[in-house]
Design an enzyme around this catalytic site. Structure first.
Site, PDB file in Angstrom:
ATOM      1  N   LYS A  13      -0.859  32.945  -9.622  1.00  0.00           N
ATOM      2  CA  LYS A  13      -0.937  34.393  -9.375  1.00  0.00           C
ATOM      3  C   LYS A  13      -2.383  34.888  -9.498  1.00  0.00           C
ATOM      4  CE  LYS A  13       1.911  35.342 -12.817  1.00  0.00           C
ATOM      5  NZ  LYS A  13       2.248  34.010 -13.361  1.00  0.00           N
ATOM      6  N   ARG A  88       7.986  42.105 -15.133  1.00  0.00           N
ATOM      7  CA  ARG A  88       8.457  40.842 -15.696  1.00  0.00           C
ATOM      8  C   ARG A  88       9.896  40.923 -16.146  1.00  0.00           C
ATOM      9  NH1 ARG A  88       3.337  38.349 -17.040  1.00  0.00           N
ATOM     10  NH2 ARG A  88       3.695  36.265 -17.827  1.00  0.00           N
ATOM     11  N   ARG A 127      -6.169  24.351 -17.619  1.00  0.00           N
ATOM     12  CA  ARG A 127      -6.932  25.513 -17.130  1.00  0.00           C
ATOM     13  C   ARG A 127      -8.011  25.960 -18.119  1.00  0.00           C
ATOM     14  NH1 ARG A 127      -3.362  30.650 -16.039  1.00  0.00           N
ATOM     15  NH2 ARG A 127      -2.671  30.133 -18.118  1.00  0.00           N
ATOM     16  N   ARG A 161      -7.319  29.664 -22.960  1.00  0.00           N
ATOM     17  CA  ARG A 161      -6.438  30.667 -23.533  1.00  0.00           C
ATOM     18  C   ARG A 161      -5.646  30.092 -24.701  1.00  0.00           C
ATOM     19  NH1 ARG A 161      -3.435  33.392 -18.466  1.00  0.00           N
ATOM     20  NH2 ARG A 161      -1.677  33.221 -19.900  1.00  0.00           N
ATOM     21  N   ARG A 172       7.142  30.152 -22.547  1.00  0.00           N
ATOM     22  CA  ARG A 172       6.819  31.090 -21.444  1.00  0.00           C
ATOM     23  C   ARG A 172       7.678  30.791 -20.221  1.00  0.00           C
ATOM     24  NH1 ARG A 172       0.596  30.025 -21.395  1.00  0.00           N
ATOM     25  NH2 ARG A 172       0.619  31.122 -19.401  1.00  0.00           N
TER      26      ARG A 172
HETATM   27  P1  AP5 Z   1      -3.437  30.623 -12.392  1.00  0.00           P
HETATM   28  O1  AP5 Z   1      -3.834  31.260 -11.110  1.00  0.00           O
HETATM   29  O2  AP5 Z   1      -4.270  30.915 -13.585  1.00  0.00           O
HETATM   30  O3  AP5 Z   1      -1.878  30.907 -12.682  1.00  0.00           O
HETATM   31  P2  AP5 Z   1      -1.118  32.241 -13.103  1.00  0.00           P
HETATM   32  O4  AP5 Z   1       0.100  32.323 -12.242  1.00  0.00           O
HETATM   33  O5  AP5 Z   1      -2.038  33.404 -13.120  1.00  0.00           O
HETATM   34  O6  AP5 Z   1      -0.652  31.800 -14.553  1.00  0.00           O
HETATM   35  P3  AP5 Z   1      -0.708  32.553 -15.962  1.00  0.00           P
HETATM   36  O7  AP5 Z   1      -0.598  31.485 -17.001  1.00  0.00           O
HETATM   37  O8  AP5 Z   1      -1.859  33.484 -16.048  1.00  0.00           O
HETATM   38  O9  AP5 Z   1       0.632  33.347 -15.884  1.00  0.00           O
HETATM   39  P4  AP5 Z   1       1.420  33.977 -17.013  1.00  0.00           P
HETATM   40  O10 AP5 Z   1       2.377  34.786 -16.244  1.00  0.00           O
HETATM   41  O11 AP5 Z   1       2.019  33.014 -17.975  1.00  0.00           O
HETATM   42  O12 AP5 Z   1       0.321  34.718 -17.908  1.00  0.00           O
HETATM   43  P5  AP5 Z   1      -0.121  36.242 -18.036  1.00  0.00           P
HETATM   44  O13 AP5 Z   1      -1.557  36.289 -18.322  1.00  0.00           O
HETATM   45  O14 AP5 Z   1       0.421  37.031 -16.909  1.00  0.00           O
HETATM   46  O15 AP5 Z   1      -3.361  29.038 -12.150  1.00  0.00           O
HETATM   47  C1  AP5 Z   1      -3.117  28.138 -13.220  1.00  0.00           C
HETATM   48  C2  AP5 Z   1      -4.005  26.888 -13.090  1.00  0.00           C
HETATM   49  O16 AP5 Z   1      -3.587  26.125 -11.968  1.00  0.00           O
HETATM   50  C3  AP5 Z   1      -5.492  27.200 -12.850  1.00  0.00           C
HETATM   51  O17 AP5 Z   1      -6.253  26.250 -13.537  1.00  0.00           O
HETATM   52  C4  AP5 Z   1      -5.685  27.047 -11.335  1.00  0.00           C
HETATM   53  O18 AP5 Z   1      -6.981  26.592 -11.019  1.00  0.00           O
HETATM   54  C5  AP5 Z   1      -4.628  26.002 -10.990  1.00  0.00           C
HETATM   55  N1  AP5 Z   1      -4.003  26.251  -9.698  1.00  0.00           N
HETATM   56  C6  AP5 Z   1      -3.652  27.467  -9.164  1.00  0.00           C
HETATM   57  N2  AP5 Z   1      -3.058  27.303  -7.951  1.00  0.00           N
HETATM   58  C7  AP5 Z   1      -3.013  25.964  -7.735  1.00  0.00           C
HETATM   59  C8  AP5 Z   1      -2.515  25.157  -6.654  1.00  0.00           C
HETATM   60  N3  AP5 Z   1      -1.945  25.702  -5.572  1.00  0.00           N
HETATM   61  N4  AP5 Z   1      -2.647  23.806  -6.759  1.00  0.00           N
HETATM   62  C9  AP5 Z   1      -3.233  23.239  -7.857  1.00  0.00           C
HETATM   63  N5  AP5 Z   1      -3.740  23.947  -8.901  1.00  0.00           N
HETATM   64  C10 AP5 Z   1      -3.620  25.296  -8.844  1.00  0.00           C
HETATM   65  O19 AP5 Z   1       0.692  36.696 -19.335  1.00  0.00           O
HETATM   66  C11 AP5 Z   1       0.386  36.169 -20.607  1.00  0.00           C
HETATM   67  C12 AP5 Z   1       1.303  36.768 -21.658  1.00  0.00           C
HETATM   68  O20 AP5 Z   1       1.098  38.203 -21.722  1.00  0.00           O
HETATM   69  C13 AP5 Z   1       2.810  36.623 -21.432  1.00  0.00           C
HETATM   70  O21 AP5 Z   1       3.278  35.375 -21.895  1.00  0.00           O
HETATM   71  C14 AP5 Z   1       3.352  37.801 -22.231  1.00  0.00           C
HETATM   72  O22 AP5 Z   1       3.360  37.525 -23.607  1.00  0.00           O
HETATM   73  C15 AP5 Z   1       2.320  38.887 -21.986  1.00  0.00           C
HETATM   74  N6  AP5 Z   1       2.627  39.751 -20.811  1.00  0.00           N
HETATM   75  C16 AP5 Z   1       1.874  39.872 -19.667  1.00  0.00           C
HETATM   76  N7  AP5 Z   1       2.431  40.738 -18.799  1.00  0.00           N
HETATM   77  C17 AP5 Z   1       3.565  41.181 -19.408  1.00  0.00           C
HETATM   78  C18 AP5 Z   1       4.601  42.091 -19.004  1.00  0.00           C
HETATM   79  N8  AP5 Z   1       4.571  42.699 -17.797  1.00  0.00           N
HETATM   80  N9  AP5 Z   1       5.624  42.296 -19.865  1.00  0.00           N
HETATM   81  C19 AP5 Z   1       5.671  41.694 -21.072  1.00  0.00           C
HETATM   82  N10 AP5 Z   1       4.727  40.828 -21.514  1.00  0.00           N
HETATM   83  C20 AP5 Z   1       3.692  40.575 -20.690  1.00  0.00           C
HETATM   84 MG    MG Z   2      -2.820  34.648 -14.663  1.00  0.00          MG
END
Ligand code: AP5
Ligand code: MG
Length: 214
Positions: A13, A88, A127, A161, A172
């Site tokens: 994402k 979410r 990552r 992270r 997660r």
């Molecule tokens: P990356 O692009 O970083 O993936 P991402 O989908 O952004 O993954 P996140 O881990 O950031 O998602 P998340 O939903 O768990 O975390 P968030 O910060 O939203 O890609 C990942 C890796 O793969 C990178 O190294 C990249 O280079 C590689 N890659 C990407 N695409 C690829 C491909 N096609 N092929 C190969 N490699 C690839 O949330 C964190 C925490 O915040 C949650 O757990 C929760 O506690 C809280 N939170 C956030 N939003 C909310 C909400 N709305 N409600 C409640 N709690 C929330």
């Molecule tokens: Mg992300």
């Protein structure tokens, strides 16, 4: 154009949202990044976010809705935004609909990024980002051109992270399947849901997203 990128942790994402910022001038609204900024600032809310994120659980819906409501009221999103990490839960999706209707805004596409769980653990645990400019990298899939030096800013310090370890990723992922996946039929019913193959390489995923937006 207003979009949601929806997918499990590590689906890509953030990677794709940053590309769309560069190519289309849309604003990435990552609730995870907003919460990490709150953690860095400290204070009671930051402490709460730190604990919940480290456990891989979700923050309360009301707080997240309030944060996004404030953010989409700012003038810089007028050209369009990409929601990354929000909504979410079905409750967040319903509140988002109400907020958008209130502001006279429309949701154009919800793009599901499909990746199987086994691949996600490898992606997330590998990552890291540049400590100076935030550019994202991966131990195996997206290395800097010169080892130890950021391609974008020349920085030499990198960070990982706190929630990117195998144990938290497992929690997660189960939160995603239990709380977030039920949003998919919700948007299917609203006729805005599309899907891309998040298992493809990063450029191919970008092409598939661009084909949806064209
Ligand atoms: P990356 O692009 O970083 O993936 P991402 O989908 O952004 O993954 P996140 O881990 O950031 O998602 P998340 O939903 O768990 O975390 P968030 O910060 O939203 O890609 C990942 C890796 O793969 C990178 O190294 C990249 O280079 C590689 N890659 C990407 N695409 C690829 C491909 N096609 N092929 C190969 N490699 C690839 O949330 C964190 C925490 O915040 C949650 O757990 C929760 O506690 C809280 N939170 C956030 N939003 C909310 C909400 N709305 N409600 C409640 N709690 C929330
Ligand atoms: Mg992300």
């Amino acid at each position: 154009m207003n979009l949601i990128l929806l997918g499990p942790p590590g689906a890509g994402k953030g990677t794709q949202a940053r590309r769309l910022e560069d190519t289309r001038g849309l604003v990435q609204l990552s609730t995870g990044d907003m919460l990490r900024a709150m953690v860095a600032e400290g204070g009671p809310l930051g402490q709460q976010a730190k604990e919940i994120m480290a456990a891989g659980k979700l923050m309360p819906d009301e707080l997240m809705v309030e944060i996004i409501g404030e953010r989409i009221s700012k003038p810089d999103v007028a050209n369009g935004f990409i929601l990354d990490g929000f909504p979410r839960t079905v409750a967040q999706a319903e509140s988002l609909d109400a907020m958008l209707a209130d502001k006279g805004l429309k949701l154009h596409h919800v793009i599901e990024m499909r990746v199987v769980d086994e691949v996600l653990v490898e992606r997330v645990t590998g990552r890291y980002t540049c400590a100076k400019c935030g550019k994202g990298y991966h131990d195996l899939f997206e290395k800097p051109k010169v080892e130890g030096v950021c391609d974008s800013c020349g920085g030499t310090e990198f960070k990982r992270r706190a929630d990117d370890n195998a144990e938290t990723v497992t929690t997660r992922l189960s939160q995603y399947h239990q709380q977030t996946a039920p949003i998919l039929p919700y948007y299917q019913d609203h006729g805005v849901l599309k899907a891309v193959d998040g298992m493809a390489d990063i450029d191919e995923v970008t092409r598939q997203i661009e084909a949806i937006l064209a």
